[in-house]
Design an enzyme around this catalytic site. Sequence first.
Site, PDB file in Angstrom:
ATOM      1  N   ARG A  43       0.805  -1.228   0.000  1.00  0.00           N
ATOM      2  CA  ARG A  43       0.000   0.000   0.000  1.00  0.00           C
ATOM      3  C   ARG A  43       0.834   1.271   0.000  1.00  0.00           C
ATOM      4  NH1 ARG A  43      -3.207  -1.680   5.237  1.00  0.00           N
ATOM      5  NH2 ARG A  43      -1.037  -2.139   5.656  1.00  0.00           N
ATOM      6  N   LYS A 147       2.918 -19.663   5.438  1.00  0.00           N
ATOM      7  CA  LYS A 147       2.366 -20.233   6.659  1.00  0.00           C
ATOM      8  C   LYS A 147       2.017 -19.098   7.629  1.00  0.00           C
ATOM      9  CE  LYS A 147       5.271 -21.033  10.340  1.00  0.00           C
ATOM     10  NZ  LYS A 147       6.233 -21.416  11.258  1.00  0.00           N
ATOM     11  N   HIS A 177       8.768 -23.781   4.581  1.00  0.00           N
ATOM     12  CA  HIS A 177      10.095 -23.555   4.026  1.00  0.00           C
ATOM     13  C   HIS A 177      11.098 -24.636   4.442  1.00  0.00           C
ATOM     14  CE1 HIS A 177      10.870 -21.632   7.940  1.00  0.00           C
ATOM     15  NE2 HIS A 177      12.118 -21.935   7.713  1.00  0.00           N
ATOM     16  N   LYS A 181      14.815 -27.037   2.363  1.00  0.00           N
ATOM     17  CA  LYS A 181      16.172 -27.246   2.867  1.00  0.00           C
ATOM     18  C   LYS A 181      16.753 -28.517   2.245  1.00  0.00           C
ATOM     19  CE  LYS A 181      15.325 -25.161   7.392  1.00  0.00           C
ATOM     20  NZ  LYS A 181      16.165 -23.976   7.258  1.00  0.00           N
ATOM     21  N   GLU A 215      15.222 -23.951  19.874  1.00  0.00           N
ATOM     22  CA  GLU A 215      15.610 -22.557  19.626  1.00  0.00           C
ATOM     23  C   GLU A 215      16.278 -22.032  20.884  1.00  0.00           C
ATOM     24  OE1 GLU A 215      12.655 -20.247  17.158  1.00  0.00           O
ATOM     25  OE2 GLU A 215      11.373 -21.822  17.956  1.00  0.00           O
ATOM     26  N   ASP A 234       3.229 -23.158  15.851  1.00  0.00           N
ATOM     27  CA  ASP A 234       4.336 -22.528  15.137  1.00  0.00           C
ATOM     28  C   ASP A 234       5.290 -23.565  14.543  1.00  0.00           C
ATOM     29  OD1 ASP A 234       5.639 -20.166  14.325  1.00  0.00           O
ATOM     30  OD2 ASP A 234       7.130 -20.377  15.925  1.00  0.00           O
ATOM     31  N   HIS A 239       6.506 -27.898  10.636  1.00  0.00           N
ATOM     32  CA  HIS A 239       7.875 -28.370  10.404  1.00  0.00           C
ATOM     33  C   HIS A 239       8.124 -29.765  10.988  1.00  0.00           C
ATOM     34  CE1 HIS A 239       8.298 -24.306   9.238  1.00  0.00           C
ATOM     35  NE2 HIS A 239       8.620 -23.796  10.402  1.00  0.00           N
ATOM     36  N   LYS A 331      11.421 -22.761  22.953  1.00  0.00           N
ATOM     37  CA  LYS A 331      12.229 -21.547  22.878  1.00  0.00           C
ATOM     38  C   LYS A 331      13.112 -21.490  24.121  1.00  0.00           C
ATOM     39  CE  LYS A 331       9.661 -18.614  19.844  1.00  0.00           C
ATOM     40  NZ  LYS A 331      10.648 -18.701  18.757  1.00  0.00           N
TER      41      LYS A 331
HETATM   42  N1  LIG Z   1       9.019 -12.834   8.112  1.00  0.00           N
HETATM   43  C1  LIG Z   1       9.290 -14.112   8.203  1.00  0.00           C
HETATM   44  O1  LIG Z   1      10.411 -14.548   8.478  1.00  0.00           O
HETATM   45  C2  LIG Z   1       8.193 -15.127   7.961  1.00  0.00           C
HETATM   46  C3  LIG Z   1       8.470 -16.486   8.204  1.00  0.00           C
HETATM   47  C4  LIG Z   1       7.491 -17.436   7.946  1.00  0.00           C
HETATM   48  C5  LIG Z   1       6.266 -17.024   7.464  1.00  0.00           C
HETATM   49  N2  LIG Z   1       6.003 -15.712   7.236  1.00  0.00           N
HETATM   50  C6  LIG Z   1       4.686 -15.326   6.704  1.00  0.00           C
HETATM   51  O2  LIG Z   1       4.875 -14.496   5.552  1.00  0.00           O
HETATM   52  C7  LIG Z   1       3.866 -13.508   5.478  1.00  0.00           C
HETATM   53  C8  LIG Z   1       4.528 -12.137   5.400  1.00  0.00           C
HETATM   54  O3  LIG Z   1       5.361 -11.948   6.528  1.00  0.00           O
HETATM   55  P1  LIG Z   1       6.152 -10.595   6.790  1.00  0.00           P
HETATM   56  O4  LIG Z   1       6.939 -10.831   8.019  1.00  0.00           O
HETATM   57  O5  LIG Z   1       6.846 -10.112   5.574  1.00  0.00           O
HETATM   58  O6  LIG Z   1       4.928  -9.605   7.138  1.00  0.00           O
HETATM   59  P2  LIG Z   1       4.976  -8.036   7.273  1.00  0.00           P
HETATM   60  O7  LIG Z   1       6.365  -7.564   7.560  1.00  0.00           O
HETATM   61  O8  LIG Z   1       3.854  -7.669   8.175  1.00  0.00           O
HETATM   62  O9  LIG Z   1       4.619  -7.561   5.800  1.00  0.00           O
HETATM   63  C9  LIG Z   1       3.361  -7.687   5.221  1.00  0.00           C
HETATM   64  C10 LIG Z   1       3.214  -6.558   4.217  1.00  0.00           C
HETATM   65  O10 LIG Z   1       1.886  -6.622   3.698  1.00  0.00           O
HETATM   66  C11 LIG Z   1       1.502  -5.327   3.315  1.00  0.00           C
HETATM   67  N3  LIG Z   1       0.062  -5.203   3.495  1.00  0.00           N
HETATM   68  C12 LIG Z   1      -0.642  -5.363   4.632  1.00  0.00           C
HETATM   69  N4  LIG Z   1      -1.952  -5.141   4.414  1.00  0.00           N
HETATM   70  C13 LIG Z   1      -2.058  -4.841   3.098  1.00  0.00           C
HETATM   71  C14 LIG Z   1      -3.151  -4.500   2.256  1.00  0.00           C
HETATM   72  N5  LIG Z   1      -4.394  -4.442   2.711  1.00  0.00           N
HETATM   73  N6  LIG Z   1      -2.893  -4.251   0.957  1.00  0.00           N
HETATM   74  C15 LIG Z   1      -1.631  -4.313   0.478  1.00  0.00           C
HETATM   75  N7  LIG Z   1      -0.564  -4.620   1.215  1.00  0.00           N
HETATM   76  C16 LIG Z   1      -0.780  -4.876   2.515  1.00  0.00           C
HETATM   77  C17 LIG Z   1       2.218  -4.380   4.263  1.00  0.00           C
HETATM   78  O11 LIG Z   1       2.763  -3.322   3.518  1.00  0.00           O
HETATM   79  P3  LIG Z   1       2.029  -1.900   3.408  1.00  0.00           P
HETATM   80  O12 LIG Z   1       1.846  -1.417   4.803  1.00  0.00           O
HETATM   81  O13 LIG Z   1       2.983  -1.081   2.605  1.00  0.00           O
HETATM   82  O14 LIG Z   1       0.776  -2.161   2.696  1.00  0.00           O
HETATM   83  C18 LIG Z   1       3.375  -5.193   4.842  1.00  0.00           C
HETATM   84  O15 LIG Z   1       4.614  -4.673   4.482  1.00  0.00           O
HETATM   85  C19 LIG Z   1       2.978 -13.724   6.703  1.00  0.00           C
HETATM   86  O16 LIG Z   1       1.902 -14.548   6.329  1.00  0.00           O
HETATM   87  C20 LIG Z   1       3.865 -14.490   7.676  1.00  0.00           C
HETATM   88  O17 LIG Z   1       3.102 -15.310   8.531  1.00  0.00           O
HETATM   89  C21 LIG Z   1       6.945 -14.751   7.476  1.00  0.00           C
END
Ligand SMILES: NC(=O)c1ccc[n+]([C@@H]2O[C@H](COP(=O)([O-])OP(=O)(O)OC[C@H]3O[C@@H](n4cnc5c(N)ncnc54)[C@H](OP(=O)(O)O)[C@@H]3O)[C@@H](O)[C@H]2O)c1
Length: 477
Positions: A43, A147, A177, A181, A215, A234, A239, A331
């Site tokens: 956004r 996930k 993920h 691996k 962890e 989690d 996993h 953890k």
């Molecule tokens: N991070 C990890 O290591 C990790 C690991 C395993 C799984 N996951 C999964 O991967 C997914 C993403 O994780 P993340 O950590 O990257 O999340 P995040 O940092 O919260 O990023 C999500 C992004 O989605 C965008 N967003 C939210 N609402 C929106 C909307 N209505 N329209 C358009 N864009 C929108 C936001 O950007 P704007 O504010 O600019 O819109 C935000 O940057 C999640 O499902 C999480 O469970 C993440």
Amino acid sequence: MLTQIVILGASGDLTSRKLTPAVFNAHCQGLFPGPIQMVGVARREWDDAYFRQHLSDAMPSDQPLEQGLWEEFLQHVSYLRAHLDSEEGYAALAQGLDQLAGGEAVNRVFYLSIKPDLFLPSVRGLHGAGLLQQAYQEPFRRVVVEKPFGTDLQSASTLNRALLELMGEDQLYRIDHYLGKETVQNILAFRFRNAFFEPLWNQKHVDLVQVTVAEDMGVGSRAGYYDESGALRDIVQNHALQLLALVAMEPPANLDADSIRSEKVKVLQSLRPPEAMIADPDPHIVRAQYEGYLQEDGVPVGSLTETYIAARTYIDNWRWGGVPILIRTGKYLPARFTSVQVQFRMPPHSLFGSWAECHLRPNAITLRIQPREGIDVHFEVKEPGSGQNMRPAALTFDYDSLFGRRPEAYQRLLQDVVAGDQSLFIRSDEVEASWRWADGVRQVMDQMPMLSYPPKTWGPKQANALFRECEGMWSKE
Ligand SMILES: NC(=O)c1ccc[n+]([C@@H]2O[C@H](COP(=O)([O-])OP(=O)(O)OC[C@H]3O[C@@H](n4cnc5c(N)ncnc54)[C@H](OP(=O)(O)O)[C@@H]3O)[C@@H](O)[C@H]2O)c1
């Protein structure tokens, strides 16, 4: 044909830390079957230049970056601003993607890197804007779902049903993920390409199987997310059960995606329902919180979220009947590692003293999944000199020394999505079978006392009662 890799939620953590390095490396090494564009969608009011700078700044420091290659890659990176909770957002997205494709036919991968409650609305939006409809073969339309996929059986099957009304299972790539691996993929090669392990891989010779995901940190800044999830959701439901399924499955008819997944799902369906063990006089599920968890920033007062869980279960089939399967994750344990240890029965007769005293260790094979990736075969040797004193010894294989640097899990997974190979992605029946078992664990666990353990210890002492033999048998890697 050009493939657009469209990341929804591209301003987030996952995109900069994992997805961009994955696409970059696969692109540079020519591992995508054709040209690609990476299109970030979120956004905030960014443009291409800002998005590219953001990705450059956020590139992980351990990523080798040749400036020329990176600059070339950025030419394939664009940013589209869209609100994914409005119909107009998807119409604008469709228009923007067509423009980027220059009117040519393109393949599209939509990577849902957004909060789970946006998974279904965004797929509905993509579908409504005509972005998911695909002709018989090409150009393809695929959706990658991060996930967690649901929070229990009911929500996962509701999500499955709703998504599958909008697209085929062949278009849907549910990520765990861990499956990207190398060490996890190697489980099948280790078992089915080598002649001498598989004959021992059953209840006649195996005494117990332990899956450990340890962890060494607390929840840190992720308390808000973690407290809603807990160790069971989690780690165990996804996993740990995926590792177990690969370790315990029958040989598939061949290596195609459905043959492998059909064998995995049979293992998950054969797990003994935890509710069926409730009459067991020994505890078979232990839950705990590390001391200080309730004082972490963002943890609600009186939270009953487990940061540690250990469970003993069984796979009720011919190969594994009666073999205890021990799964634990926590953890703030003393070390960070993931492993699967297959422990063998003692010889039928001992010439070397009594093992009732636990001085002799059983033979074992440890599959070290991360971070010190490799395999150890543990056995006993006689100490030199008179007498019959035994010492543990191991044959060890390390990925680092044999192969050096290896692709990250997300790179392999993204390559497979573009190539259309679903072997490393979870099928709908797999995800539901895992949740069915995990829901049973939750039901039983909720009746168990919430124990506690000091940080940097191996969890509550009561977890040792999950072993029949003696204390301290948990693998410490
Ligand atoms: N991070 C990890 O290591 C990790 C690991 C395993 C799984 N996951 C999964 O991967 C997914 C993403 O994780 P993340 O950590 O990257 O999340 P995040 O940092 O919260 O990023 C999500 C992004 O989605 C965008 N967003 C939210 N609402 C929106 C909307 N209505 N329209 C358009 N864009 C929108 C936001 O950007 P704007 O504010 O600019 O819109 C935000 O940057 C999640 O499902 C999480 O469970 C993440």
